[in-house]
Design an enzyme around this catalytic site. Structure first.
Site, short mmCIF file in Angstrom:
data_model
loop_
_atom_site.label_atom_id
_atom_site.label_comp_id
_atom_site.label_asym_id
_atom_site.label_seq_id
_atom_site.Cartn_x
_atom_site.Cartn_y
_atom_site.Cartn_z
N ASN A 9 -25.63 -28.84 8.37
CA ASN A 9 -26.21 -29.99 7.66
C ASN A 9 -25.09 -30.58 6.81
OD1 ASN A 9 -27.59 -31.77 6.05
ND2 ASN A 9 -28.69 -30.20 4.89
N GLU A 167 -35.29 -22.32 2.93
CA GLU A 167 -34.14 -22.54 2.07
C GLU A 167 -34.56 -22.43 0.62
OE1 GLU A 167 -30.88 -25.00 4.26
OE2 GLU A 167 -32.28 -26.36 3.31
N SER A 212 -26.42 -21.20 0.87
CA SER A 212 -25.16 -20.49 0.72
C SER A 212 -24.86 -19.51 1.85
CB SER A 212 -25.09 -19.80 -0.65
OG SER A 212 -25.16 -20.76 -1.68
P1 PGA Z 1 -25.53 -24.75 1.47
O1 PGA Z 1 -26.66 -25.83 1.88
O2 PGA Z 1 -25.19 -23.97 2.70
O3 PGA Z 1 -24.36 -25.58 0.97
O4 PGA Z 1 -26.12 -23.90 0.41
C1 PGA Z 1 -27.69 -25.50 2.77
C2 PGA Z 1 -28.62 -26.67 2.93
O5 PGA Z 1 -28.94 -27.34 1.95
O6 PGA Z 1 -29.08 -26.98 4.06
#
Ligand code: PGA
Length: 250
Positions: A9, A167, A212
Site C-alpha cells: 500500500n 490493521e 509495521s
Molecule cells: P505500515 O502501513 O506498514 O507503514 O505500518 C500499513 C498500512 O497502513 O497499510
C-alpha cells in the site's frame, strides 16, 4: 488451501516515474514466483502506467479507494468501473487513514464493498482498533462492529471472494507490530465472526495482517494459522524490502 497475498500500500507516495522504476526493479525478481500473489496499490495517477508495465508479469494492481457510484456529478471521485478500466484487480476499502481523516463509516465501507464486487473488483476491507480501544478491552467489539457493519448483505458468490485486512491502528507506521499471538487471536476472531455472517465461506477467504510489517517480522506472522498475507505500507516502498517480504519463506 489459501494462496497468500503480499500487498504493498503505497499510500500518497511515488510519482508515475518513481512507480515505473520500482516495478522495473521488481519485475525480474518476481518472475517465476507463483505460490504467492504479489499486489501493488499505487496512487490513482500511477495506475494506468503500471497496468501497461505489469503486463505479462505476476504482479497484480490494486487501488487504495473508490466511490460507490458508477458515474456522475461527484467531483474528485473515482468509480469502480474506472478502476477496473485502469487495470485493477483489487481495491482497498476502509483503511484506517480513510476512516480517521476522511470520516469513512462502516456504512460507507459497505456501499463501497458492494460496488467494488459489482464492477468485478476484489475488495480488501480493512478493520482494526485504536490504541485506546485496545487498552479499554474493546478490540473484539470494534472488530465485530466493523465486520458486521462493513460486510453485511453481500451476495453469496461475493462472500467467498472477499479479502479482509486486520490493521491495528496503533501498529500502522509506528514501528510497533502486533505480536504474532495478538494478531492470530484477532484473525481467528475475524474468521469466526465472518462464518456467523456467511456460513461455509470463512475458511476459504484470505485475511491479511498490516501494521509495521517488515522483513524481520514477516515469517513469524505468516506462520500463524489464520494469517494469509500482509498489507504493507512503509516496507513496500523500496523494491529490496518488498522483495524480502515476498520471499518470506526463504
Ligand atoms: P505500515 O502501513 O506498514 O507503514 O505500518 C500499513 C498500512 O497502513 O497499510
Amino acid at each position: 488451501m489459501r494462496k497468500p497475498i503480499m500487498a504493498g500500500n503505497w499510500k500518497m507516495n511515488k510519482t508515475i516515474s518513481e512507480s515505473l522504476s520500482f516495478i522495473e526493479s521488481l519485475k525480474s525478481s518476481a518472475a517465476g514466483i507463483s505460490d504467492i500473489e504479489i499486489l501493488i496499490c499505487p496512487p490513482f495517477t500511477s495506475l494506468f502506467a503500471l497496468r501497461e508495465q505489469m503486463q505479462g508479469t505476476q504482479i497484480a494492481l490494486g487501488a487504495q479507494n473508490l466511490f460507490w457510484e458508477a458515474k456522475g456529478a461527484f467531483t474528485g471521485e473515482i468509480s469502480p468501473i474506472m478502476l477496473k478500466d485502469s487495470g485493477c484487480k483489487y481495491v482497498l476499502i476502509g483503511h484506517s487513514e480513510r476512516r480517521q481523516y476522511f470520516g469513512e463509516t462502516d456504512e460507507c465501507v459497505n456501499k463501497k464493498t458492494k460496488a467494488a464486487f459489482e464492477a468485478g473488483l476484489i475488495p480488501i476491507v480493512c478493520v482494526g482498533e485504536t490504541l485506546k480501544e485496545r487498552e479499554d478491552n474493546l478490540t473484539f467489539k470494534i472488530i465485530e462492529r466493523q465486520i458486521r457493519g462493513g460486510l453485511s448483505q453481500l451476495q453469496p458468490q461475493y462472500a467467498k471472494e472477499i479479502v479482509i485486512a486486520y490493521e491495528p491502528v496503533w501498529a500502522i507506521g509506528t514501528g510497533k507490530t502486533a505480536s504474532p499471538k495478538q494478531a492470530q487471536e484477532v484473525h481467528q476472531f475475524i474468521r469466526k465472526t465472518y462464518e456467523s455472517l456467511y456460513a461455509g465461506c470463512a475458511e476459504g477467504i484470505r485475511l491479511l495482517y498490516g501494521g509495521s510489517v517488515k522483513p524481520d517480522n514477516i515469517s513469524e506472522l505468516m506462520r500463524q494459522q489464520d494469517i494469509d498475507g500482509g498489507l504493507v505500507g512503509g516496507a513496500s516502498l523500496e523494491p529490496d524490502s518488498f522483495l524480502k517480504l515476498i520471499n518470506y519463506q526463504k
